[in-house]
Design a protein around this motif. Structure first.
Motif, PDB file in Angstrom:
ATOM      1  N   ASN A  94       0.854  -1.189   0.000  1.00  0.00           N
ATOM      2  CA  ASN A  94       0.000   0.000   0.000  1.00  0.00           C
ATOM      3  C   ASN A  94       0.887   1.234   0.000  1.00  0.00           C
ATOM      4  O   ASN A  94       1.650   1.471   0.915  1.00  0.00           O
ATOM      5  CB  ASN A  94      -0.880  -0.018   1.245  1.00  0.00           C
ATOM      6  CG  ASN A  94      -1.908   1.090   1.221  1.00  0.00           C
ATOM      7  OD1 ASN A  94      -1.724   2.098   0.532  1.00  0.00           O
ATOM      8  ND2 ASN A  94      -2.961   0.926   1.951  1.00  0.00           N
ATOM      9  N   GLN A  95       0.781   2.017  -1.055  1.00  0.00           N
ATOM     10  CA  GLN A  95       1.633   3.195  -1.155  1.00  0.00           C
ATOM     11  C   GLN A  95       1.120   4.316  -0.281  1.00  0.00           C
ATOM     12  O   GLN A  95       1.830   5.252   0.015  1.00  0.00           O
ATOM     13  CB  GLN A  95       1.664   3.666  -2.605  1.00  0.00           C
ATOM     14  CG  GLN A  95       2.119   2.560  -3.521  1.00  0.00           C
ATOM     15  CD  GLN A  95       1.544   2.745  -4.890  1.00  0.00           C
ATOM     16  OE1 GLN A  95       1.834   3.732  -5.524  1.00  0.00           O
ATOM     17  NE2 GLN A  95       0.730   1.825  -5.347  1.00  0.00           N
ATOM     18  N   LEU A  96      -0.147   4.203   0.060  1.00  0.00           N
ATOM     19  CA  LEU A  96      -0.749   5.239   0.895  1.00  0.00           C
ATOM     20  C   LEU A  96      -0.583   4.913   2.374  1.00  0.00           C
ATOM     21  O   LEU A  96      -1.428   5.244   3.177  1.00  0.00           O
ATOM     22  CB  LEU A  96      -2.229   5.370   0.554  1.00  0.00           C
ATOM     23  CG  LEU A  96      -2.542   6.470  -0.444  1.00  0.00           C
ATOM     24  CD1 LEU A  96      -4.010   6.467  -0.785  1.00  0.00           C
ATOM     25  CD2 LEU A  96      -2.138   7.815   0.125  1.00  0.00           C
ATOM     26  N   LEU A 243      10.220  10.835   5.769  1.00  0.00           N
ATOM     27  CA  LEU A 243       9.004  10.315   5.142  1.00  0.00           C
ATOM     28  C   LEU A 243       9.367   9.231   4.147  1.00  0.00           C
ATOM     29  O   LEU A 243      10.207   9.438   3.277  1.00  0.00           O
ATOM     30  CB  LEU A 243       8.304  11.471   4.437  1.00  0.00           C
ATOM     31  CG  LEU A 243       6.894  11.270   3.936  1.00  0.00           C
ATOM     32  CD1 LEU A 243       5.934  11.028   5.096  1.00  0.00           C
ATOM     33  CD2 LEU A 243       6.463  12.488   3.140  1.00  0.00           C
ATOM     34  N   LYS A 244       8.711   8.074   4.262  1.00  0.00           N
ATOM     35  CA  LYS A 244       9.028   6.972   3.345  1.00  0.00           C
ATOM     36  C   LYS A 244       7.892   6.726   2.379  1.00  0.00           C
ATOM     37  O   LYS A 244       6.724   6.884   2.734  1.00  0.00           O
ATOM     38  CB  LYS A 244       9.306   5.690   4.138  1.00  0.00           C
ATOM     39  CG  LYS A 244      10.615   5.780   4.856  1.00  0.00           C
ATOM     40  CD  LYS A 244      10.960   4.499   5.576  1.00  0.00           C
ATOM     41  CE  LYS A 244      12.227   4.734   6.400  1.00  0.00           C
ATOM     42  NZ  LYS A 244      12.406   3.720   7.432  1.00  0.00           N
ATOM     43  N   GLY A 245       8.214   6.317   1.174  1.00  0.00           N
ATOM     44  CA  GLY A 245       7.178   6.022   0.198  1.00  0.00           C
ATOM     45  C   GLY A 245       7.658   5.043  -0.842  1.00  0.00           C
ATOM     46  O   GLY A 245       8.853   4.913  -1.086  1.00  0.00           O
ATOM     47  N   THR A 246       6.715   4.327  -1.431  1.00  0.00           N
ATOM     48  CA  THR A 246       7.012   3.431  -2.533  1.00  0.00           C
ATOM     49  C   THR A 246       6.193   3.893  -3.723  1.00  0.00           C
ATOM     50  O   THR A 246       4.993   4.101  -3.601  1.00  0.00           O
ATOM     51  CB  THR A 246       6.633   1.979  -2.176  1.00  0.00           C
ATOM     52  OG1 THR A 246       7.315   1.611  -0.990  1.00  0.00           O
ATOM     53  CG2 THR A 246       7.023   1.028  -3.294  1.00  0.00           C
ATOM     54  N   LEU A 247       6.845   4.121  -4.836  1.00  0.00           N
ATOM     55  CA  LEU A 247       6.167   4.638  -6.023  1.00  0.00           C
ATOM     56  C   LEU A 247       6.260   3.626  -7.155  1.00  0.00           C
ATOM     57  O   LEU A 247       7.266   2.937  -7.294  1.00  0.00           O
ATOM     58  CB  LEU A 247       6.818   5.952  -6.475  1.00  0.00           C
ATOM     59  CG  LEU A 247       6.798   7.086  -5.453  1.00  0.00           C
ATOM     60  CD1 LEU A 247       7.620   8.250  -5.951  1.00  0.00           C
ATOM     61  CD2 LEU A 247       5.373   7.518  -5.165  1.00  0.00           C
TER      62      LEU A 247
END
Lengths: 250, 250
Positions: A94-96, A243-247
């Motif tokens: 889940n990217q969110l 802040l971490k994220g996967t796109l």
């Protein structure tokens, strides 16, 4: 047809009085089981017809639950074999992921203090951000996010009052989870991340010297129909948070 | 069967000598036409069989091109109607928009100076980041990103030498486009965004006072098979840049 099923039947408890959509109530626990490794790649899952009958839901509901798991890269459909848990490398986390969940996944203990909570008619500026008519009732919420009792983030959200989560729900969990309890599922967010110095009042709340560096996250969240649910502006202490994220390209 | 086709046939020019996968060469121009509004929602597209015959590609290649457009939310399949351009609200913009493309979409004119470009065997630390064996040949690239001739970002990348883009390609376009020219398609990235003060050498290159605030983006890019393509660390002047992103729950 008395043989034991060779596929996995998720033991899902449905709350038909909850505003949380049934397909989401079905998909979420299965997703958790796959991501935690409880359900291993290659495991076969029942088809939508069997799931619909067994859980006593409509066929479109079962289809949407399986569709959601497919969209997350958790299931693959193979001709002649049926639906199986996908190989780990194609899973799409889940990217969110909320900041709250990111903190938990880092082994921290996030808590939330609601600093203020109030309603008013939307100004033209706020109405434009929420894509609603000026004068519509909105709820403005300021929260302090702490980790292990230390302030980490200062969070400001504006939301239509008709879907605003209760303050008590916001002290328990993330904004997104509190919205989901009200039947509103956030499915997309547009974010802008910048950095600046904290002002004096911000610094006091975050317990840092004035002028310390903060990450500034502006966030617009959308539900599945593309309607804006929330406009948020969050400040995080740069010395305590990244802040971490996967796109994905698709 | 002499009637004119009622569906859109993309005029795609294929370069069969290019390392860029054929499905990508087909899908990309169609995607551009949809996102630019040249192809409107509801427009019917030819099916995979027709596309495969017309463009003289294999059926799996045509299928993959259409599949990619479907994954991006740009096409919908309807029983009895076939494949159509999807309503705008379900389009999923490429979340992996590069910083280069973000700057262009903001009306800026990004340019790149390659500051250094060199090869060496991977240390254990770098090998772990790229998920390769220590000692594998790697290429280390430092670039300065400017907008309208003003420094905005300082970019450091490490990549396996076997897929490293040429310095000249990196001065023309984004790292991802330069990789695509070599046939490597970045499909996922894990990013961590933090903020800190610029050190003296960083500040000199970015032409800001030492101690000015910079956004720090750490990026690991993956190709479609899940293999790491690039490890990057980027610094952006906080006074001139904010990072934008769109995130989806699935």
């Amino acid at each position: 047809m008395s043989q034991a099923p060779t596929y996995f039947e998720a033991d899902v408890r449905l709350d038909r009085n909850s505003p949380v959509p049934l397909y989401h109530q079905i998909a979420q626990p299965i997703e958790d089981m796959i991501l935690s490794g409880q359900l291993t790649p290659g495991t076969r899952l029942e088809d939508e017809l069997s799931m619909a009958r067994r859980l006593n839901v409509s066929r479109p509901t079962a289809r949407r639950a399986l569709q959601q798991l497919g969209d997350h890269g958790l299931l693959v459909r193979r001709r002649g074999v049926g639906t199986q848990v996908a190989p780990t490398r194609v899973h799409r986390p889940n990217q969110l992921q909320t900041v709250f969940d990111q903190m938990k996944s880092e082994g921290r203990k996030p808590t939330t203090e609601v600093l203020s909570y109030g309603s008013s008619p939307a100004s033209a500026e706020v109405a434009a951000k929420l894509e609603i008519a000026p004068g519509t009732n909105i709820t403005t919420i300021r929260r302090l996010r702490l980790c292990d009792h230390q302030p980490v983030g200062l969070m400001f959200d504006v939301v239509r009052s008709s879907i605003a989560p209760a303050a008590i729900a916001l002290e328990r969990d993330s904004f997104e989870s509190a919205l989901a309890e009200r039947g509103v599922i956030v499915s997309m967010a547009r974010q802008t991340v910048s950095a600046r110095k904290a002002t004096n009042p911000e610094a006091q709340l975050l317990r840092i010297p004035t002028g310390s560096i903060v990450l500034n996250l502006q966030n617009i969240s959308y539900d599945e129909s593309g309607k804006v649910t929330t406009y948020g502006e969050y400040l995080f202490r740069a010395d305590r948070f990244a802040l971490k994220g996967t796109l994905f390209a698709h």
